[in-house]
Write an enzyme that holds these catalytic residues in place. Structure first.
Site, PDB file in Angstrom:
ATOM      1  N   HIS A  57      -7.520  -5.904   0.063  1.00 51.97           N
ATOM      2  CA  HIS A  57      -6.344  -5.044   0.103  1.00 51.97           C
ATOM      3  C   HIS A  57      -5.254  -5.597   1.008  1.00 51.97           C
ATOM      4  O   HIS A  57      -4.069  -5.480   0.696  1.00 51.97           O
ATOM      5  CB  HIS A  57      -6.771  -3.647   0.566  1.00 51.97           C
ATOM      6  CG  HIS A  57      -5.661  -2.648   0.575  1.00 51.97           C
ATOM      7  ND1 HIS A  57      -4.870  -2.405  -0.537  1.00 51.97           N
ATOM      8  CD2 HIS A  57      -5.190  -1.814   1.557  1.00 51.97           C
ATOM      9  CE1 HIS A  57      -3.974  -1.467  -0.242  1.00 51.97           C
ATOM     10  NE2 HIS A  57      -4.147  -1.103   1.020  1.00 51.97           N
TER      11      HIS A  57
ATOM     12  N   ASP B 186      -1.606  13.637  13.961  1.00 47.87           N
ATOM     13  CA  ASP B 186      -1.651  15.000  13.422  1.00 47.87           C
ATOM     14  C   ASP B 186      -0.807  15.115  12.157  1.00 47.87           C
ATOM     15  O   ASP B 186      -1.231  15.703  11.156  1.00 47.87           O
ATOM     16  CB  ASP B 186      -1.139  16.008  14.461  1.00 47.87           C
ATOM     17  CG  ASP B 186      -2.085  16.175  15.644  1.00 47.87           C
ATOM     18  OD1 ASP B 186      -3.270  15.781  15.524  1.00 47.87           O
ATOM     19  OD2 ASP B 186      -1.638  16.687  16.681  1.00 47.87           O
TER      20      ASP B 186
ATOM     21  N   SER C 273       0.837  -1.195   0.000  1.00 53.77           N
ATOM     22  CA  SER C 273       0.000   0.000   0.000  1.00 53.77           C
ATOM     23  C   SER C 273       0.879   1.255   0.000  1.00 53.77           C
ATOM     24  O   SER C 273       1.720   1.426  -0.879  1.00 53.77           O
ATOM     25  CB  SER C 273      -0.956  -0.059   1.185  1.00 53.77           C
ATOM     26  OG  SER C 273      -2.013   0.854   1.039  1.00 53.77           O
TER      27      SER C 273
END
Length: 260
Positions: free
Chosen positions: A236, A178, A87
């Site tokens: 996936h 974040d 990925s």
């Protein structure tokens, strides 16, 4: 400046296999595969920046993450390696191979194409933030909070591998959440680099995944002109859903390539 990433290193002889996890994953996700591969070769698995036990820092571009990986190779004195990425990690691996082809004996890209994707992680980010806001004390509470956003139990279990308990017995994410969200536009974009990687490549895709569709294959061929394509009956997370078939495909490819 490159970060010093956390690594798992089995040691051993020959050309190492370096494994790069995907978004919100870690080297720990690959431990069962590493146990199998280490009988045949040295294996190095790493935690990308803002993941696992690696440092948190601003910047999630593929060039920045590729530079982190290159720093690992330099630190471990690995002149040349087989590079496997799943990925997001596959895009990192492609970027390393494009900028430093002399360091890459072969490339295995697991269920990702070198294309820009949509905003596929909004619900997952909402689930992670809900846990962060509520400060649960156990995994059952975490799962209940995430279920409001992510109904698929396997995905919730995967996300829960990122949990740690802090000094106040609160379950926290070890992710740099974040920084990951701030860099999400880069993450969903194409790998960095302008030239193809012309070395031996294997693209492993899940037949039930939408991450490497037939429409994406022409672009994949442009970036990886010598790629072999293998489809597994999986989604996936094909390495978790079909571990034996995944390992067999990787082993067959690496045996064919040799130590390069």
């Amino acid at each position: 400046m490159a970060l010093e990433l956390h690594t798992l290193d089995t040691g051993g002889e020959g050309t190492p296999l370096v494994v790069i996890h995907g978004l919100l994953g870690s080297a720990d996700n690959w431990r069962s595969h590493i146990k199998q591969w280490q009988d045949k070769r040295r294996v190095v698995a790493l935690d990308l920046r803002n993941h696992g036990r690696s440092p948190h820092a601003e910047g999630m571009s593929y060039r920045e993450m590729a530079d982190d990986v290159l720093a690992v190779l330099d630190r471990l004195e690995i002149a040349r390696c087989h590079l496997l990425g799943h990925s997001m990690g596959g895009k990192v691996a492609i970027t390393v191979a494009r900028f430093h082809p002399q360091r890459v004996a072969s490339l295995v890209v697991a269920d990702i194409a070198p294309v820009r994707y949509g905003h596929d992680h909004d619900a997952i980010f909402a689930a992670l933030r809900s846990v962060e806001a509520e400060a649960p004390s156990n995994r059952r509470e975490v799962d209940a909070l995430m279920a409001d956003h992510v109904p698929e139990k396997p995905i919730r279990l995967f996300l829960a591998t990122n949990l740690v308990r802090d000094d106040e017995s609160v379950m926290r994410w070890r992710l740099g959440l974040d920084q990951i969200q701030a860099g999400y536009e880069d993450i969903r974009g194409e790998p960095d680099g302008d030239v193809p990687y012309e070395g031996p490549s294997l693209v492993l895709r899940g037949a039930r995944s939408r991450y490497v569709t037939d429409e994406m294959l022409p672009r994949t061929r442009e970036v990886l002109p010598n790629a072999e394509l293998v489809s597994l009956d999986a989604g996936h997370w094909l390495h978790a859903e079909r571990p034996e078939a995944f390992q067999a495909a990787v082993d067959a490819f690496l045996d064919q390539v040799g130590d390069g």
